[in-house]
Write an enzyme that holds these catalytic residues in place. Structure first.
Site, PDB file in Angstrom:
ATOM      1  N   LYS A   1       0.476  -4.748   9.170  1.00 18.75           N
ATOM      2  CA  LYS A   1       1.740  -4.350   8.535  1.00 18.75           C
ATOM      3  C   LYS A   1       2.459  -3.417   9.495  1.00 18.75           C
ATOM      4  O   LYS A   1       1.911  -2.393   9.907  1.00 18.75           O
ATOM      5  CB  LYS A   1       1.498  -3.662   7.194  1.00 18.75           C
ATOM      6  CG  LYS A   1       2.783  -3.346   6.428  1.00 18.75           C
ATOM      7  CD  LYS A   1       2.482  -2.780   5.044  1.00 18.75           C
ATOM      8  CE  LYS A   1       3.749  -2.663   4.213  1.00 18.75           C
ATOM      9  NZ  LYS A   1       4.714  -1.706   4.767  1.00 18.75           N
TER      10      LYS A   1
ATOM     11  N   GLY B   1       7.290  -2.399  -3.064  1.00 23.97           N
ATOM     12  CA  GLY B   1       6.588  -1.132  -3.137  1.00 23.97           C
ATOM     13  C   GLY B   1       7.022  -0.306  -4.319  1.00 23.97           C
ATOM     14  O   GLY B   1       6.548  -0.473  -5.437  1.00 23.97           O
TER      15      GLY B   1
ATOM     16  N   CYS C   1       3.268   3.436   9.231  1.00 21.73           N
ATOM     17  CA  CYS C   1       3.438   4.779   8.671  1.00 21.73           C
ATOM     18  C   CYS C   1       4.006   5.717   9.728  1.00 21.73           C
ATOM     19  O   CYS C   1       3.434   5.839  10.821  1.00 21.73           O
ATOM     20  CB  CYS C   1       2.108   5.310   8.150  1.00 21.73           C
ATOM     21  SG  CYS C   1       2.233   6.969   7.433  1.00 21.73           S
TER      22      CYS C   1
ATOM     23  N   PRO D   1       0.849  -1.203   0.000  1.00 19.30           N
ATOM     24  CA  PRO D   1       0.000   0.000   0.000  1.00 19.30           C
ATOM     25  C   PRO D   1       0.876   1.241   0.000  1.00 19.30           C
ATOM     26  O   PRO D   1       1.804   1.356   0.809  1.00 19.30           O
ATOM     27  CB  PRO D   1      -0.789  -0.123   1.308  1.00 19.30           C
ATOM     28  CG  PRO D   1       0.031  -1.015   2.181  1.00 19.30           C
ATOM     29  CD  PRO D   1       0.791  -1.930   1.279  1.00 19.30           C
TER      30      PRO D   1
ATOM     31  N   ASN E   1       9.117  -7.064   3.797  1.00 16.95           N
ATOM     32  CA  ASN E   1       8.956  -5.845   3.015  1.00 16.95           C
ATOM     33  C   ASN E   1      10.123  -4.913   3.330  1.00 16.95           C
ATOM     34  O   ASN E   1      10.675  -4.941   4.419  1.00 16.95           O
ATOM     35  CB  ASN E   1       7.613  -5.185   3.385  1.00 16.95           C
ATOM     36  CG  ASN E   1       7.444  -3.786   2.840  1.00 16.95           C
ATOM     37  OD1 ASN E   1       7.247  -2.840   3.597  1.00 16.95           O
ATOM     38  ND2 ASN E   1       7.525  -3.626   1.535  1.00 16.95           N
ATOM     39  N   GLY E   2      10.482  -4.091   2.326  1.00 13.77           N
ATOM     40  CA  GLY E   2      11.497  -3.075   2.548  1.00 13.77           C
ATOM     41  C   GLY E   2      12.705  -3.223   1.639  1.00 13.77           C
ATOM     42  O   GLY E   2      13.499  -4.146   1.812  1.00 13.77           O
TER      43      GLY E   2
END
Length: 343
Positions: free
Chosen positions: A146, A240, A107, A24, A218-219
């Site tokens: 997440k 992403g 976030c 996202p 992720n990342g």
């Protein structure tokens, strides 16, 4: 005049799999990008931009949750911390046909921190667990989280395990882990995606320590080779920015990770299959430039790709611009060899 009667690629909807996901991303994973991504890969699990519970409850719910059925499998990401509001929005996710509802605990922006949304919630595992429990009670959809591996001031391995164990005890079985801490003061969201060092080994250790949980990494992941390396240690990968800026890579996902044929043979085929959807959006009053900004990277690295992007940049924002602008941009592409999907 371009033929806008081209039928979109027909497809049955596969069972959702988190083996390969697109993250996202605010202002990026809009319905327009997601439609293109789905034309390129049937199996990639797509996520919406983060939508706050307040926006869904008090704002234009229909606008925030609008999506095309072609986008499935599709997960809704929520931002919020109030258990009652999260439960209400989880019910909305099911009502609107999403395949998963995900809670953002990653976030780092000041704006969301002030509303107890995002990465700051890593400092409040019990509150996250309360929200997750309420969401699970409210919906039949999978509820996932997440998060980061920590935040400044709470960045030890033991504190990460405390967070995961607390939220897992509330019923969460899937954790999507951005392998960096978030620094809540002094860094912008962009800097928080680059400056804190990646610690992939921590995500691997989570899977080792909690083998019954589904752990998605992720990342900073950019290549399929990196994806395969991570999949040796985790249950799935989430990309992403790389997937957004170079969307053609998604055409290689189904063959590389699911053993299935790519749904399109070329970038041109994918873009033309998008024409009926684009025309539908134009008829709704959407400006062409709001759509074309999400297809800028489709011809990245191809001869004429720069001219394609320039033509869209200079013309899609003009009043009355339509599909003919995309046709003109496509004419800039020079294709000396078969346009095979990435491996």
């Amino acid at each position: 005049m371009p033929d806008s009667s081209i039928a979109p690629i027909s497809q049955s909807v596969p069972e959702p799999s988190r083996r390969f996901c697109v993250a996202p991303m605010m202002d990026w994973t809009t319905p327009h990008f997601r439609y293109l991504a789905r034309l390129l890969s049937r199996r990639t699990l797509l996520y919406t931009e983060m939508v706050t519970t307040g926006a869904l409850i008090h704002g234009d719910t229909e606008r925030f949750l609008r999506h095309d059925p072609l986008e499935y499998p599709l997960a809704l990401q929520l931002g919020g911390s109030d258990a009652g509001e999260l439960a209400h929005c989880a019910r909305l996710a099911q009502q609107y046909g999403f395949d998963e509802v995900n809670l953002n605990v990653g976030c780092p922006s000041d704006r969301v921190q002030n509303n107890m949304i995002g990465a700051c919630l890593m400092g409040h595992p019990a509150k996250v667990a309360e929200g997750v429990s309420a969401m699970i009670e409210a919906t039949e959809l999978p509820v996932t989280v997440k998060h980061r591996i920590g935040i400044n001031g709470r960045e030890s391995w033991d504190e990460l395990c405390e967070f995961v164990e607390t939220v897992a005890a509330a019923g969460c079985k899937t954790f999507i882990v951005h392998a960096r801490i978030a620094i809540l003061e002094g860094l912008s969201p962009k800097e928080n995606r680059d400056i804190p060092p990646l610690k992939y080994d921590w995500v691997y250790r989570l899977k080792q320590q909690y083998p019954k949980l589904e752990i998605i990494i992720n990342g900073g992941i950019k290549t399929f080779d990196e994806c395969h390396d991570h999949l040796a240690h985790t249950d799935g990968v989430m990309l992403g920015r790389e997937a957004y800026h170079n969307p053609w890579m998604l055409a290689g996902v189904d063959p590389a990770f699911f053993g299935e044929a790519a749904p399109v043979a070329s970038r041109q085929e994918a873009l033309r299959a998008m024409f009926p959807f684009i025309q539908q959006e134009l008829d709704r009053g959407v400006y062409l430039t709001h759509i074309t900004r999400h297809i800028m990277g489709l011809f990245l690295g191809m001869p004429g790709g720069r001219q394609f992007r320039r033509h869209l940049s200079e013309n899609a924002n003009k009043p009355g611009s339509g599909l003919e602008v995309i046709e003109q941009a496509l004419a800039k592409i020079r294709q000396p060899a078969p346009d095979t999907a990435p491996a």
